[in-house]
Design an enzyme around this catalytic site. Structure first.
Site, PDB file in Angstrom:
ATOM      1  N   GLY A  21       0.835  -1.201   0.000  1.00 11.21           N
ATOM      2  CA  GLY A  21       0.000   0.000   0.000  1.00 11.21           C
ATOM      3  C   GLY A  21       0.864   1.241   0.000  1.00 11.21           C
ATOM      4  N   ALA A  24       0.177   9.089   1.798  1.00  6.09           N
ATOM      5  CA  ALA A  24       0.633  10.422   1.388  1.00  6.09           C
ATOM      6  C   ALA A  24       2.144  10.559   1.526  1.00  6.09           C
ATOM      7  CB  ALA A  24      -0.068  11.481   2.217  1.00  6.09           C
ATOM      8  N   GLU A  27       5.084   4.238   2.118  1.00  4.26           N
ATOM      9  CA  GLU A  27       4.610   3.046   1.418  1.00  4.26           C
ATOM     10  C   GLU A  27       4.952   1.833   2.269  1.00  4.26           C
ATOM     11  OE1 GLU A  27       6.505   1.989  -2.275  1.00  4.26           O
ATOM     12  OE2 GLU A  27       8.456   2.726  -1.634  1.00  4.26           O
ATOM     13  N   LYS A 137     -11.285   4.111  13.683  1.00  2.00           N
ATOM     14  CA  LYS A 137     -12.288   3.990  12.623  1.00  2.00           C
ATOM     15  C   LYS A 137     -12.035   2.656  11.930  1.00  2.00           C
ATOM     16  CE  LYS A 137      -9.286   6.795   9.665  1.00  2.00           C
ATOM     17  NZ  LYS A 137      -9.175   8.010   8.843  1.00  2.00           N
ATOM     18  N   ASN A 140      -8.736   1.924  10.250  1.00  4.54           N
ATOM     19  CA  ASN A 140      -7.538   1.742  11.085  1.00  4.54           C
ATOM     20  C   ASN A 140      -7.587   0.446  11.890  1.00  4.54           C
ATOM     21  OD1 ASN A 140      -6.301   4.052  10.219  1.00  4.54           O
ATOM     22  ND2 ASN A 140      -7.013   5.325  11.906  1.00  4.54           N
ATOM     23  N   ASP A 156      -2.147   2.394  12.857  1.00  4.16           N
ATOM     24  CA  ASP A 156      -2.121   3.829  12.572  1.00  4.16           C
ATOM     25  C   ASP A 156      -2.208   4.700  13.819  1.00  4.16           C
ATOM     26  OD1 ASP A 156      -2.042   6.262  11.338  1.00  4.16           O
ATOM     27  OD2 ASP A 156      -3.262   5.612   9.651  1.00  4.16           O
TER      28      ASP A 156
END
Length: 229
Positions: A21, A24, A27, A137, A140, A156
């Site tokens: 993945g 911003a 990776e 959320k 995450n 995260d």
């Protein structure tokens, strides 16, 4: 012998594989430890792309370095090489809980209860260390693998904050639909905000749609602050 904080050393120890993945400023690649054949995920953070957000990365690393829980993605090692940070992490392959919800539509009460129980154990553990996640959320929350027995894993920690009991957090942060009313009111809040987010997640698991929704964030925040779901 290559210096420990060199790409040469990292590549001697791990074989980097496919990209799992990209974000911003980071990776994630699969990595195989050459000596054991064990698989890990390596998150590669590009410092040049996150000017001004360096403290978020440092926060995430300092939190993950002290956390050990079966329902929290584990960080094993960190390397700083040139302008990049390489985080060697536990490999989780089951994808996001979000995608699982979309695929299923909704969960039975029994299945939802099992998931929420595990997340609560992990949140309780974080709170006992004085850590608030602040951005819980379904995106995450990751599944450890593709089986029906997959573990739910919190990931995260970029927005997390380490607090003490006297400290009142005041920063507005999180994701609009999951954010607690006291965060929006900016009057200060504590670790309880994670439980609000978990309540929203529970609702979504059981219904398949969120308790608060509006395309316009101002209207959405009005709903949340009035508790109208």
């Amino acid at each position: 012998m290559a210096s420990i904080n060199s790409l040469e050393y990292l590549q001697e120890k791990y074989e980097l594989g496919e990209t799992l993945g990209t974000g911003a400023f980071s990776e994630v690649k699969v990595a195989t430890e050459r000596a054991t054949g064990n698989k890990f995920a390596i998150k590669i953070v590009d410092r040049t792309k996150c000017k001004g957000k360096e403290n978020m990365i440092e926060t995430e690393v300092s939190i993950l370095m002290q956390v050990r829980h079966e329902n929290i993605v584990q960080l094993y090692e960190m390397y700083e090489i040139d302008s990049k940070i390489y985080l060697v992490m536990e490999l989780v392959t089951g994808g996001e809980l979000f995608d699982e919800i979309v695929g299923r539509g909704k969960y039975t009460e029994v299945d939802a209860a099992k998931i929420i129980h595990r997340i609560l154990l992990a949140i309780n553990y974080l709170h006992s260390l004085g850590i608030a996640h602040r951005d819980l959320k379904p995106e995450n929350l990751l599944l450890s693998d593709k089986t029906n027995e997959a573990k739910i894993m919190i990931s995260d920690f970029g927005l997390s904050k380490i607090f003490n009991d006297d400290e009142v957090m005041k920063t507005a942060c999180g994701t609009p639909g999951y954010v607690a009313p006291e965060v929006l009111k900016r009057q200060g809040y504590g670790r309880e905000i994670d439980l609000w987010s978990l309540g929203v997640i529970t609702y979504i698991l059981l219904c398949g749609y969120p308790p608060f929704y509006d395309q316009n964030n101002i209207e959405l925040f009005k709903q949340i602050m009035s508790g109208k779901y």
